[in-house]
Design an enzyme around this catalytic site. Structure first.
Site, mmCIF file in Angstrom:
data_model
loop_
_atom_site.group_PDB
_atom_site.id
_atom_site.type_symbol
_atom_site.label_atom_id
_atom_site.label_comp_id
_atom_site.label_asym_id
_atom_site.label_seq_id
_atom_site.Cartn_x
_atom_site.Cartn_y
_atom_site.Cartn_z
ATOM 1 N N HIS A 1 0.846 -1.194 0.000
ATOM 2 C CA HIS A 1 0.000 0.000 0.000
ATOM 3 C C HIS A 1 0.879 1.239 0.000
ATOM 4 C CE1 HIS A 1 -3.629 2.340 0.803
ATOM 5 N NE2 HIS A 1 -2.849 3.102 1.525
ATOM 6 N N ASP B 1 -14.786 1.909 6.620
ATOM 7 C CA ASP B 1 -13.801 2.901 6.182
ATOM 8 C C ASP B 1 -14.360 3.756 5.047
ATOM 9 O OD1 ASP B 1 -11.182 4.181 5.953
ATOM 10 O OD2 ASP B 1 -11.184 3.204 4.001
ATOM 11 N N SER C 1 -7.814 3.525 8.808
ATOM 12 C CA SER C 1 -8.351 3.480 7.448
ATOM 13 C C SER C 1 -7.514 2.538 6.574
ATOM 14 C CB SER C 1 -8.345 4.907 6.878
ATOM 15 O OG SER C 1 -8.586 4.898 5.509
ATOM 16 N N LYS D 1 -8.275 -2.028 5.810
ATOM 17 C CA LYS D 1 -8.396 -2.595 4.446
ATOM 18 C C LYS D 1 -7.293 -3.622 4.190
ATOM 19 C CE LYS D 1 -8.431 1.648 2.956
ATOM 20 N NZ LYS D 1 -8.563 2.997 2.466
HETATM 21 N N1 URA Z 1 -5.293 6.452 2.425
HETATM 22 C C1 URA Z 1 -6.326 5.784 2.984
HETATM 23 O O1 URA Z 1 -6.751 4.735 2.514
HETATM 24 N N2 URA Z 1 -6.870 6.326 4.093
HETATM 25 C C2 URA Z 1 -6.445 7.451 4.675
HETATM 26 O O2 URA Z 1 -6.976 7.862 5.689
HETATM 27 C C3 URA Z 1 -5.368 8.136 4.062
HETATM 28 C C4 URA Z 1 -4.793 7.591 2.925
#
Ligand code: URA
Length: 443
Positions: A89, A168, A190, A194
């Site tokens: 990510h 989220d 957040s 995921k």
């Molecule tokens: N990316 C995300 O998925 N969530 C956030 O809060 C910030 C960046």
């Protein structure tokens, strides 16, 4: 006791810096995606709580409890595969096409990489938009097709589904309009809700630092990285966080098809460029985390996957399985290119001391490569190719960058912005390493 009463209590406690219990946090998240209408927490109370979190923070234990409750708000994937499963990510950058390079390298080395990604919004790009610039490429894979592809070739990149951490999705939309995005515990919950829901054993986090990123300085980026590592570790996952410089765009191309072209160039063997070397480092970290050897030997494996053509072949197979034309890997002219282009030249000799990534990202949006609202369309062939970058010496009148757009008027608008974003001085700037720090749960 009603849900509304509980929520008042939660807001008061967070406002006063009193920790919430795990049960309160679970109830709060249940109120974001309720199973029964009477559990629903209204947006005005959620917004008040989000602002309290932004101003007062949460303890690490609260942030991890929030992460887990959000992870459990939807489906948590389980994989039955005969090898290590890795996920990656990035916290959002300009010119960041690393997934397109890393996923096929990892797959060619025997790691499974099922990747769920999003679209670009604001000045940062999104992997889904980049891949969809390949003629025919589809990212709306059905769950069965996604699993089958991962099993067969080791990698697939699909649009994130609404079943994964739905709390989220709702919370992020509220944060976006209530100025509550820039909170380390909220960003951690957040992102990690995921990531943990996708069921990978190893998670690689690319935490961007600098003017173009959510984290503006090393200290905040390190805090976020360490909190995300704690959340991963608490869930029994291995996690590595790489802090990377986002004062400058990553690589030389910004814009969807332009970034696919640059990714293909790396996969064809350009591992000596800054982008290529960065992707090899990320691949080595991923392979080492999966127990495939020490970092030096994993680096060799990653390089070998590129030099042998195995990684490029894996990318071509991924394109084919997702409905796209795999011949783009042999012939870059099959990628779309916008009708109008213009090259900007330097007016004086010197050193490039600033090439502000946020402005470059905003200029690429003006050119049509990105969107400001979710409803906007994009031009897959639009964007910017840099001919020189931060730290480079340039002669007067040398080409600095080329812009691509559908209309001349877009080139005019972007040109005005780009001229402010780039600074050339007589003094050579100190070199800025791309990787500022690496943290790992294994350390
Ligand atoms: N990316 C995300 O998925 N969530 C956030 O809060 C910030 C960046």
């Amino acid at each position: 006791m009603t849900t509304v009463f509980h929520m008042n209590e939660c807001i008061r406690k967070t406002k006063q810096g009193i920790p919430l219990t795990e049960s309160e946090i679970r109830q709060l998240v249940r109120g974001i995606v309720p199973q029964h209408e009477n559990e629903r927490i209204p947006d005005y109370q959620l917004s008040a709580w989000l602002m309290a979190v932004c101003l007062r923070g949460l303890s690490d234990s609260e942030a991890i409890a929030l992460t887990f409750a959000m992870r459990d708000s939807g489906q948590v994937l389980h994989w039955d595969l005969d090898g290590a499963i890795a996920d990656k990510h990035s916290t959002g950058g300009v010119g960041d096409k690393t997934t397109l390079i890393l996923a096929p390298i990892a797959a060619a080395c025997g790691i499974y990489m099922p990747k769920m990604s999003g679209r670009g919004l604001g000045h940062t790009g999104g992997t889904i938009d980049k891949l969809e610039s390949i003629p025919g490429f589809r990212t709306d894979l059905a769950p069965d097709a996604f699993r089958r592809q991962v099993r067969e070739i080791g990698c697939a990149v699909a649009m994130q589904t609404g079943d994964l951490a739905p709390a989220d999705k709702k919370l992020y939309a509220l944060r976006d309009v209530t100025e509550t995005v820039d909170s380390i515990p909220l960003i951690c919950a957040s992102i990690m809700s995921k990531k943990l829901a996708t069921g990978a054993d190893h998670i690689l986090l690319d935490v961007k630092v600098g003017s173009g990123a959510f984290m503006k300085n090393n200290e905040d980026a390190a805090k976020l990285a360490k909190l995300m590592l704690r959340a991963a570790k608490a869930d029994g996952k291995h996690c590595t966080a790489v802090l990377t410089d986002m004062e400058r765009p990553l690589g030389m191309n910004i814009g969807n098809a332009l970034e696919v072209a640059e990714a293909i160039t790396v996969l064809r063997g350009d591992t000596a460029s800054e982008l290529g070397d960065f992707c090899i480092t990320l691949a080595a970290e991923t392979l080492a985390a999966a127990g495939m050897g020490d970092k030096a030997s994993c680096r060799e494996k990653a390089l070998c996957a590129v030099e042998s053509g195995a990684a490029l072949a894996r990318f071509a197979k991924m394109i084919e399985m997702q409905g796209g034309n795999p011949r783009v890997t042999e012939d870059l002219s099959l990628l779309p290119e916008s009708a109008c282009k213009r090259t900007l030249h330097t007016t004086s000799a010197g050193w490039i001391t600033a090439m502000q990534s946020e402005e470059i990202g905003r200029a690429s949006v003006l050119l049509g490569a990105g969107r400001m609202t979710k409803e906007d369309g994009i031009d897959p062939g639009a964007g910017i190719v840099l001919h020189a970058k931060n730290g480079d010496a340039v002669a007067a009148g040398s080409p600095l960058l080329t812009m691509y757009a559908a209309k001349e008027s877009q080139l005019d608008e972007a040109e005005a912005l780009l001229k402010q974003a780039i600074r050339i001085t007589e003094k050579q700037p100190a070199p800025q390493p791309l990787i500022r720090e690496i943290y790992s749960t294994g350390d």
